[in-house]
Design a protein around this motif. Structure first.
Motif, PDB file in Angstrom:
ATOM      1  N   VAL A  60      13.556  15.080 -38.659  1.00 55.21           N
ATOM      2  CA  VAL A  60      14.338  15.270 -40.010  1.00 55.21           C
ATOM      3  C   VAL A  60      14.640  13.802 -40.470  1.00 55.21           C
ATOM      4  CG1 VAL A  60      16.176  16.223 -41.383  1.00 55.21           C
ATOM      5  CG2 VAL A  60      14.895  17.562 -39.461  1.00 55.21           C
ATOM      6  N   ILE A  97       5.892  29.436 -42.877  1.00 49.77           N
ATOM      7  CA  ILE A  97       6.814  28.572 -43.330  1.00 49.77           C
ATOM      8  C   ILE A  97       6.260  27.417 -43.704  1.00 49.77           C
ATOM      9  CG2 ILE A  97       8.968  27.239 -42.806  1.00 49.77           C
ATOM     10  CD1 ILE A  97       9.854  29.420 -40.971  1.00 49.77           C
ATOM     11  N   SER A 101       5.289  26.082 -47.580  1.00 53.27           N
ATOM     12  CA  SER A 101       5.904  24.654 -47.870  1.00 53.27           C
ATOM     13  C   SER A 101       4.790  23.748 -48.415  1.00 53.27           C
ATOM     14  CB  SER A 101       6.500  23.866 -46.597  1.00 53.27           C
ATOM     15  OG  SER A 101       7.478  24.653 -46.148  1.00 53.27           O
ATOM     16  N   LEU A 141       5.204  14.272 -46.285  1.00 47.66           N
ATOM     17  CA  LEU A 141       6.608  14.102 -45.568  1.00 47.66           C
ATOM     18  C   LEU A 141       6.989  15.491 -45.217  1.00 47.66           C
ATOM     19  CD1 LEU A 141       7.773  11.670 -43.954  1.00 47.66           C
ATOM     20  CD2 LEU A 141       9.440  11.411 -45.811  1.00 47.66           C
ATOM     21  N   LEU A 142       7.282  16.340 -46.164  1.00 46.59           N
ATOM     22  CA  LEU A 142       7.942  17.457 -46.311  1.00 46.59           C
ATOM     23  C   LEU A 142       7.152  18.226 -45.483  1.00 46.59           C
ATOM     24  CD1 LEU A 142      10.344  18.837 -47.686  1.00 46.59           C
ATOM     25  CD2 LEU A 142       8.493  20.043 -49.223  1.00 46.59           C
ATOM     26  N   ARG A 145       7.143  17.296 -41.740  1.00 44.77           N
ATOM     27  CA  ARG A 145       8.330  17.381 -40.980  1.00 44.77           C
ATOM     28  C   ARG A 145       8.798  18.963 -40.788  1.00 44.77           C
ATOM     29  NH1 ARG A 145      12.120  14.509 -44.921  1.00 44.77           N
ATOM     30  NH2 ARG A 145      11.934  12.706 -43.450  1.00 44.77           N
ATOM     31  N   ILE A 146       8.261  19.919 -41.730  1.00 45.53           N
ATOM     32  CA  ILE A 146       8.611  21.496 -41.383  1.00 45.53           C
ATOM     33  C   ILE A 146       7.700  21.833 -40.462  1.00 45.53           C
ATOM     34  CG2 ILE A 146       8.167  23.618 -42.571  1.00 45.53           C
ATOM     35  CD1 ILE A 146       9.323  21.981 -45.247  1.00 45.53           C
ATOM     36  N   THR A 149       9.171  20.701 -37.179  1.00 46.32           N
ATOM     37  CA  THR A 149      10.511  21.328 -36.707  1.00 46.32           C
ATOM     38  C   THR A 149      10.286  22.641 -36.530  1.00 46.32           C
ATOM     39  OG1 THR A 149      10.975  21.596 -38.982  1.00 46.32           O
ATOM     40  CG2 THR A 149      12.247  19.558 -37.985  1.00 46.32           C
ATOM     41  N   VAL A 150       9.503  23.456 -37.175  1.00 50.64           N
ATOM     42  CA  VAL A 150       9.144  25.012 -36.769  1.00 50.64           C
ATOM     43  C   VAL A 150       8.619  25.023 -35.569  1.00 50.64           C
ATOM     44  CG1 VAL A 150       7.879  26.910 -37.416  1.00 50.64           C
ATOM     45  CG2 VAL A 150       9.370  25.669 -39.318  1.00 50.64           C
TER      46      VAL A 150
END
Lengths: 261, 270, 253
Positions: A60, A97, A101, A141-142, A145-146, A149-150
């Motif tokens: 993050v 997810i 996204s 980046l979004l 990152r998602i 993390t998921v």
């Protein structure tokens, strides 16, 4: 969330059934993966969770796409060494997810959302859009990152028995009574999922496919109300079961002894 | 010295002040007895068991346990409630209610742990209780994914781990296969031989025959209509039929239909 | 095909309103930290109140209450046009358990989702709890209480109040989530203006979040809350008539 159905009117039954069934399936599957003899399964739950939490936090905080990619690679390698079938892992982590996204991120590449240095001009349906470097960067980046993390979060819940995962929350200062409540919630969630499965399964086999939406709404509400009134009764019964075995409101936990003892 | 464990004197109980559950029950249960409580659905059997376990209390009348009046006030005292709950264990009808912990191990250990035994002692009891039911291999499993029979065994183990003097069982054989029923019966008999008092509510007259020495029959009026020795009650067909404990059914013998009371017990096991 | 793919994804998130449940990565760690810090005193007060009202009963009541909130999410309702949707149920839970108990129960449900299903939201847990375990039940319950004041629990006015509460609750919570997301590009960007987290500004974020709920999701919430409330009135459910009331009365002492 709304899902448009190309199927037919009775599909709300199928969707409810599916939610229940996929929970039951997943609970069983996760339990099975958690008891395999892999790398992640062998780690002490407390250390594992702390490590994964720090990795998620790193993902993050990081601003560099390459470094986030490296983290994602690490996550996939860990899954591989933990005997998690990689196709299952990718499907389970990428669908919804990150996919959603990606869909959310697309408009952000244009200058209307992200003003900046224009990379390219495109024309769709007579509208001119300007893709900016900043837009591409922040969208990528979004999504990166998602995805990372998921994947990390799913990895830890796939490779740790749920009971232990929750117990290790104690190391992070979470009160025992809260841990006990979360564990019990998950345990009865399973029972409820079986209940929903039975209700919807019975209806599906009995009623024709076309149910007018008004009747369908009433059917759902009536079942929710009905389950609630049973819920209340069940809470009291479980309380009595606890009371009967000496519970007074102060939870105590079993100390772990070494497995080979 | 009186060795009565429970003495119930004209006990009345109703839920929410509206729905009567017990209407004037008198009962005396002595140490080491094997009691069966039978009656059709909705006759107050489960309520009685909860009453004996100190989970609900009479609105009228009195319950004495181990010579002391059992009421909310008595159990509010931590010492009293701990002493009482160490002596009396209840196996609920619904194993999904009884097993509320995330693992079988924690469920079996829950009683000893919350009744204040030391960790070492808890581990010992966990070992003994799971061995006596043969559920050691299930300890790390989640209780909700067990079969009906396994759940019931773990539920019984979770009470045996308390090592109580009195074991109360609500429908201990419902939904079990014959082999598991036999196992449960043997376990109950064995516990009784070690001096435990057994109190159970059931519809299963085989179980009554195999285990009980004294029987109480509850009626729709939510009180005891008859009590006595097992043989005396179980072989009184007309009485049992009257109280919906057995039913008449038709048989066909060589194209001739005749009807007689349904009865599969009465042949004592050697 | 869509149905088949569903089996590979989390059982709830696929059905869950993304408006409401924010995964990791959309919010900066600082935002999450601040909202988590805001939740700490709320959790402390809630657990004290719950301990006082429910005493030793708190674990089974809250655990099973939280499990019930998943039941609301599991059930899909048909809506005109052949689509289906599901409610979040936060306001309904608040009406049934009281807002403080609902706050804990929703937190429990969110922790189960984040940790056990891997639905993300591990760093965002504070933010998600703020929106769905604090704003949603308290605003919804407040409106329900205000509208229903002086009317008996079995009245039509209460049914109406539950619907308005559900609508206002969910729309407010979505707006708050929109503000949190919309602040990201303003507060966190690189020197050349590249957004580090959610790239959409405050106007876009709020209008997307609130719009979706005002127009569609909010109405599903109303539908489920109102119908379930009506049925509970009809069967004279004890939580409406006894427990819920007792808990509220005690709190007001």
């Amino acid at each position: 969330m709304i899902r448009t159905s190309s199927l037919r009117n009775g599909s709300f039954i199928e969707r409810s059934l599916l939610a229940a069934v996929s929970f039951i399936k997943e609970a069983t599957l996760f339990e099975e993966y958690a008891s395999r003899q892999g790398f992640m399964q062998g780690l002490a739950p407390g250390i594992k969770i702390l490590t994964i939490f720090l990795l998620i936090l790193t993902a993050v905080i990081l601003k560099d796409l390459a470094l986030i990619g490296l983290l994602y690679g690490l996550c996939l390698a860990l899954a591989l060494f933990s005997e998690i079938p990689i196709t299952f892992f990718l499907l389970r982590t990428l669908i919804f997810i990150p996919l959603f996204s990606l869909f959310i991120a697309i408009p952000a590449i244009f200058s209307s959302v992200s003003p900046g240095q224009v990379l390219r001009q495109i024309h769709i349906f007579g509208i001119t859009g300007m893709i900016t470097s900043q837009g591409c960067q922040s969208a990528a980046l979004l999504v990166a990152r998602i995805t990372t993390t998921v994947s990390l979060a799913v990895l830890v819940s796939l490779t740790t028995k749920h009971a232990e995962l929750l117990k290790s929350l104690r190391h992070f200062g979470v009160p025992q009574i809260f841990v006990m409540t979360v564990s019990m919630c998950y345990r009865y969630l399973y029972l409820f999922a079986v209940m929903v499965e039975n209700i919807c399964g019975a209806i599906k086999s009995r009623v024709g496919i076309v149910i007018p939406h008004k009747r369908g709404q009433k059917f759902v509400a009536w079942n929710i109300a009905n389950i609630w009134s049973r819920t209340n009764q069940m809470s009291e019964e479980v309380y009595r079961a606890m009371l009967s075995r000496g519970y007074t409101g102060e939870p105590r936990s079993l100390q772990r002894i070494k497995k080979n003892e | 010295m009186n060795n009565n464990i429970f003495e119930l004197n004209n006990v009345h109980l109703s839920y929410l002040g509206r729905h009567p559950a017990l209407c004037g029950v008198d009962m005396t249960i002595g140490s080491g007895e094997k009691i069966a409580i039978i009656g059709a659905n909705g006759t107050g059997k489960s309520t009685l068991l909860h009453l004996l376990d100190g989970l609900v209390f009479p609105h009228q009348g009195q319950v004495k346990a181990f010579g002391q009046v059992l009421n909310e006030e008595f159990l509010r005292d931590e010492e009293n409630s701990r002493a009482f709950r160490r002596k009396v264990g209840l196996v609920l009808q619904n194993a999904d209610i009884q097993l509320f912990c995330p693992t079988v191990r924690e469920d079996i250990a829950f009683g000893p742990l919350h009744l204040g035994f030391e960790q070492d002692e808890v581990q010992q009891r966990l070992k003994r209780a799971s061995a006596s039911l043969g559920v050691e291999h299930l300890l790390d499993r989640v209780p909700y994914q067990l079969s009906v029979g396994e759940k019931r065994k773990v539920a019984i183990a979770s009470v045996l781990a308390i090592e109580p003097e009195v074991i109360i069982l609500d429908e201990p054989t419902a939904g079990l296969d014959p082999a598991t029923i036999r196992q449960v019966i043997d376990l109950i008999l064995e516990a009784n031989q070690r001096g435990k008092t057994i109190i159970m509510a059931t519809h299963d007259l085989h179980l009554v025959e195999a285990v009980a020495d004294k029987v109480y029959v509850f009626s729709q009026e939510k009180k005891i209509v008859r009590s006595g020795a097992m043989e005396e009650i179980l072989y009184d067909m007309t009485f049992l039929q009257e109280h919906n404990l057995i039913h008449a059914h038709n048989h066909q013998h060589h194209h001739q239909v005749h009807s007689h009371p349904h009865q599969h017990f009465g042949h004592r096991h050697e | 095909m869509a149905l088949h793919l569903n089996l590979f994804s989390s059982p709830f998130f696929i059905e869950q309103d993304l408006n409401m449940h924010i995964p990791d990565g959309y919010l900066s760690p600082a935002t999450c930290g601040v909202l988590g810090a805001v939740m700490l005193p709320i959790w402390t007060v809630a657990s004290k109140i719950v301990k006082k009202t429910l005493r030793a009963r708190q674990v089974p009541y809250l655990a099973i209450g939280a499990a019930f909130s998943f039941v609301i999410m599991m059930f899909n309702v048909p809506i005109p046009g052949g689509s289906t949707g599901h409610a979040v149920g936060g306001v309904l839970i608040a009406i049934l358990l009281g807002p403080w108990a609902a706050c804990i129960a929703m937190t429990v449900a969110l922790v189960v989702q984040a940790l056990l299903f891997g639905d993300g939201g591990i760093t965002a847990i504070g933010a998600n709890c703020f929106n769905m375990a604090f704003v949603l039940p308290f605003v919804g319950y407040g409106v329900y209480k205000l509208m229903g004041v002086g009317s008996p629990i079995g009245s039509k006015r209460r049914v109406f109040a539950s619907g308005v509460g559900a609508y206002v609750g969910i729309c407010t919570a979505a707006t708050v989530a929109g503000i949190e997301l919309g602040l990201q590009p303003i507060l966190f960007h690189t020197a050349n203006g590249q957004a580090l987290y959610c790239p959409y500004g405050i106007k876009t974020s709020i209008s997307v979040m609130a719009g979706g709920n005002l127009l569609v999701f909010g109405w599903i919430e109303v539908l489920v809350t109102v119908l379930v409330f009506k049925y509970l009135q009809k069967i004279k459910d004890s939580s409406l008539f006894l427990l819920g009331k007792k808990m509220v009365d005690k709190k007001n002492d």
